[in-house]
Design a protein around this motif. Structure first.
Motif, short mmCIF file in Angstrom:
data_model
loop_
_atom_site.label_atom_id
_atom_site.label_comp_id
_atom_site.label_asym_id
_atom_site.label_seq_id
_atom_site.Cartn_x
_atom_site.Cartn_y
_atom_site.Cartn_z
N ARG A 125 0.82 -1.21 0.00
CA ARG A 125 0.00 0.00 0.00
C ARG A 125 0.86 1.27 0.00
NH1 ARG A 125 -3.48 0.85 4.26
NH2 ARG A 125 -2.34 -0.49 5.69
N GLU A 126 2.08 1.17 0.56
CA GLU A 126 2.96 2.32 0.60
C GLU A 126 3.40 2.77 -0.79
OE1 GLU A 126 3.41 -0.50 2.18
OE2 GLU A 126 2.87 0.04 4.25
N SER A 127 3.34 1.86 -1.77
CA SER A 127 3.77 2.19 -3.12
C SER A 127 2.64 2.77 -3.97
CB SER A 127 4.33 0.94 -3.82
OG SER A 127 3.29 -0.02 -4.03
N MET A 128 1.43 2.82 -3.43
CA MET A 128 0.29 3.34 -4.19
C MET A 128 0.29 4.86 -4.16
SD MET A 128 -2.72 0.80 -2.81
CE MET A 128 -2.54 -0.99 -2.83
N ALA A 129 -0.44 5.45 -5.11
CA ALA A 129 -0.65 6.90 -5.08
C ALA A 129 -1.33 7.28 -3.77
CB ALA A 129 -1.51 7.32 -6.27
N GLU A 130 -1.01 8.46 -3.27
CA GLU A 130 -1.48 8.85 -1.93
C GLU A 130 -3.00 8.81 -1.80
OE1 GLU A 130 -0.57 12.31 1.42
OE2 GLU A 130 0.34 12.40 -0.58
N PRO A 131 -3.79 9.27 -2.77
CA PRO A 131 -5.25 9.16 -2.63
C PRO A 131 -5.72 7.71 -2.49
CG PRO A 131 -4.71 10.72 -4.36
CD PRO A 131 -3.43 10.03 -3.99
N LEU A 132 -5.03 6.79 -3.18
CA LEU A 132 -5.40 5.38 -3.06
C LEU A 132 -5.03 4.83 -1.68
CD1 LEU A 132 -4.48 3.92 -6.57
CD2 LEU A 132 -6.67 4.78 -5.73
N GLN A 133 -3.96 5.33 -1.09
CA GLN A 133 -3.60 4.93 0.27
C GLN A 133 -4.69 5.37 1.25
OE1 GLN A 133 0.42 5.80 1.59
NE2 GLN A 133 1.17 5.81 -0.52
N TRP A 134 -5.20 6.57 1.08
CA TRP A 134 -6.29 7.03 1.95
C TRP A 134 -7.52 6.16 1.79
CZ3 TRP A 134 -5.75 12.73 -0.13
CH2 TRP A 134 -4.56 13.28 0.37
N LEU A 135 -7.84 5.84 0.53
CA LEU A 135 -8.99 4.98 0.28
C LEU A 135 -8.79 3.60 0.86
CD1 LEU A 135 -11.72 5.13 -1.16
CD2 LEU A 135 -10.60 4.33 -3.25
N SER A 136 -7.58 3.07 0.73
CA SER A 136 -7.26 1.77 1.29
C SER A 136 -7.43 1.75 2.80
CB SER A 136 -5.83 1.37 0.91
OG SER A 136 -5.47 0.15 1.50
N ASP A 137 -7.02 2.84 3.45
CA ASP A 137 -7.16 2.94 4.90
C ASP A 137 -8.62 2.91 5.34
OD1 ASP A 137 -4.43 3.07 5.24
OD2 ASP A 137 -4.36 5.26 5.33
N ALA A 138 -9.52 3.33 4.45
CA ALA A 138 -10.94 3.38 4.80
C ALA A 138 -11.66 2.06 4.55
CB ALA A 138 -11.63 4.49 4.00
N PHE A 139 -11.03 1.15 3.82
CA PHE A 139 -11.67 -0.12 3.47
C PHE A 139 -11.44 -1.15 4.57
CE2 PHE A 139 -11.31 0.69 -1.39
CZ PHE A 139 -12.55 1.34 -1.37
N PRO A 140 -12.49 -1.81 5.05
CA PRO A 140 -12.31 -2.82 6.11
C PRO A 140 -11.51 -4.04 5.67
CG PRO A 140 -14.58 -2.80 5.32
CD PRO A 140 -13.91 -1.60 4.72
N LEU A 141 -11.60 -4.41 4.38
CA LEU A 141 -10.87 -5.59 3.93
C LEU A 141 -9.36 -5.39 4.06
CD1 LEU A 141 -11.17 -8.43 2.75
CD2 LEU A 141 -11.10 -7.42 0.46
N THR A 142 -8.91 -4.16 4.03
CA THR A 142 -7.48 -3.87 4.19
C THR A 142 -6.97 -4.43 5.50
OG1 THR A 142 -7.61 -1.86 2.86
CG2 THR A 142 -5.78 -2.02 4.41
N TYR A 143 -7.73 -4.25 6.56
CA TYR A 143 -7.30 -4.70 7.88
C TYR A 143 -7.39 -6.21 8.01
CZ TYR A 143 -7.73 0.26 8.59
OH TYR A 143 -7.57 1.62 8.45
N ALA A 144 -8.33 -6.82 7.28
CA ALA A 144 -8.42 -8.28 7.27
C ALA A 144 -7.19 -8.90 6.63
CB ALA A 144 -9.69 -8.71 6.53
N VAL A 145 -6.80 -8.38 5.47
CA VAL A 145 -5.64 -8.90 4.77
C VAL A 145 -4.36 -8.59 5.53
CG1 VAL A 145 -4.26 -8.67 2.66
CG2 VAL A 145 -6.74 -8.89 2.51
N GLU A 146 -4.26 -7.37 6.05
CA GLU A 146 -3.07 -6.99 6.81
C GLU A 146 -2.89 -7.89 8.04
OE1 GLU A 146 -1.45 -2.73 7.79
OE2 GLU A 146 -2.90 -3.31 9.34
N GLY A 147 -4.00 -8.18 8.73
CA GLY A 147 -3.93 -9.05 9.89
C GLY A 147 -3.42 -10.43 9.54
N MET A 148 -3.90 -10.98 8.41
CA MET A 148 -3.45 -12.30 8.00
C MET A 148 -1.99 -12.27 7.57
SD MET A 148 -4.90 -15.27 8.08
CE MET A 148 -6.65 -15.24 7.76
N GLN A 149 -1.54 -11.18 6.97
CA GLN A 149 -0.13 -11.05 6.60
C GLN A 149 0.76 -11.02 7.85
OE1 GLN A 149 -0.48 -7.49 4.21
NE2 GLN A 149 -0.37 -8.63 2.29
N ILE A 150 0.30 -10.37 8.88
CA ILE A 150 1.06 -10.31 10.14
C ILE A 150 1.16 -11.70 10.77
CG2 ILE A 150 1.07 -9.40 12.49
CD1 ILE A 150 -0.23 -6.85 11.37
N VAL A 151 0.04 -12.42 10.80
CA VAL A 151 0.04 -13.77 11.36
C VAL A 151 0.97 -14.68 10.57
CG1 VAL A 151 -1.38 -15.81 11.77
CG2 VAL A 151 -2.25 -13.56 12.38
#
Length: 245
Positions: free
Chosen positions: A182-208
């Motif tokens: 997500r850090e490599s995306m355009a800044e507006p897309l990063q903001w949109l990504s932060d607002a999407f709940p699926l982002t946290y689901a995928v991030e959590g699984m990546q951490i595990v």
């Protein structure tokens, strides 16, 4: 909202689901088949499968539960069942919570089967515990259920309900960090990504998948997912019409 009405709704949904063999196949068999297909797509690169397999264990339950619950709730409205139920002392909160409870139980079975196959025969390697993998996958399935129940209120036909899949789910899949950091995306897309709940689901699984310990970032992801489930069910109880016009 009463426990009796909620449990009665959950029981009715489970009994209906038991006789719907196609839906059971969609929920139980399709995720396993897709994970198996993915494993052999990356047969020459097990490390790639390890990198994407965990996040997909979050994505598949979310997507299938979203699809099934949005269509199921719409059928309740178009058939007149919802209107008849709401003419009794049962409230919208009872109905939606009962749906969430029923599909939550289904999600436990679905994700347990998918995780067992992925971590066992398919050889998916994650550093975190299998229990955390299943917990995250169940929360992700509940997230899909809650979002499907919410958005079903804005559909008039089953075709319109299915249209929410590319309109709402696909953008989240593209921006959740599965295909690119997500850090490599355009800044507006990063903001949109932060607002999407699926982002946290995928991030959590990546951490595990990458760490054995339970980190603060993982707890934050779990909290955000759980909060979204509650908020979506609450909003759904407010916006749900009694029937389709």
């Amino acid at each position: 909202m009463t426990a009796r009405a909620t449990l009665a709704t959950a029981r009715r949904v489970l009994l209906q689901l038991r006789s719907d063999h196609r839906t059971i196949a969609l929920l139980m068999v399709v995720p396993v088949l897709l994970l198996t297909l993915l494993r052999y797509v990356f047969d020459g690169s097990p490390a790639t499968f390890d990198a994407v397999g965990g996040p997909l264990l979050a994505l598949f339950p979310f997507t299938t539960m979203f699809l099934v619950t949005s269509v199921a709730m719409l059928r309740e409205r178009t058939s007149g069942t919802l209107e008849r139920l709401l003419s009794t002392p049962m409230g919208k909160g009872d109905l939606l919570t009962g749906y969430a409870l029923a599909f939550g139980l289904v999600a436990i079975v679905q994700t347990s089967v998918a995780a067992a196959v992925a971590l066992g025969p398919l050889g998916l390697d994650v550093r975190g515990s299998a229990g955390l993998v299943v917990l995250l996958a169940v929360l992700d399935a509940l997230l899909g259920t809650a979002l499907g129940l919410l958005l079903s209120a804005f559909a008039r036909t089953e075709f319109q309900a299915v249209q929410f899949l590319p309109a709402v789910v696909f953008p989240q899949v593209l921006l959740c960090g599965l295909f690119a950091p997500r850090e490599s995306m355009a800044e507006p897309l990063q903001w949109l990504s932060d607002a999407f709940p699926l982002t946290y689901a995928v991030e959590g699984m990546q951490i595990v998948a990458a760490a054995e310990e339970v980190t603060g970032e993982l707890l934050t992801d779990l909290g955000v997912i759980a909060a979204c489930v509650v908020v979506f069910v609450a909003l759904g109880s407010v916006t749900l019409p009694r029937r389709s016009p």
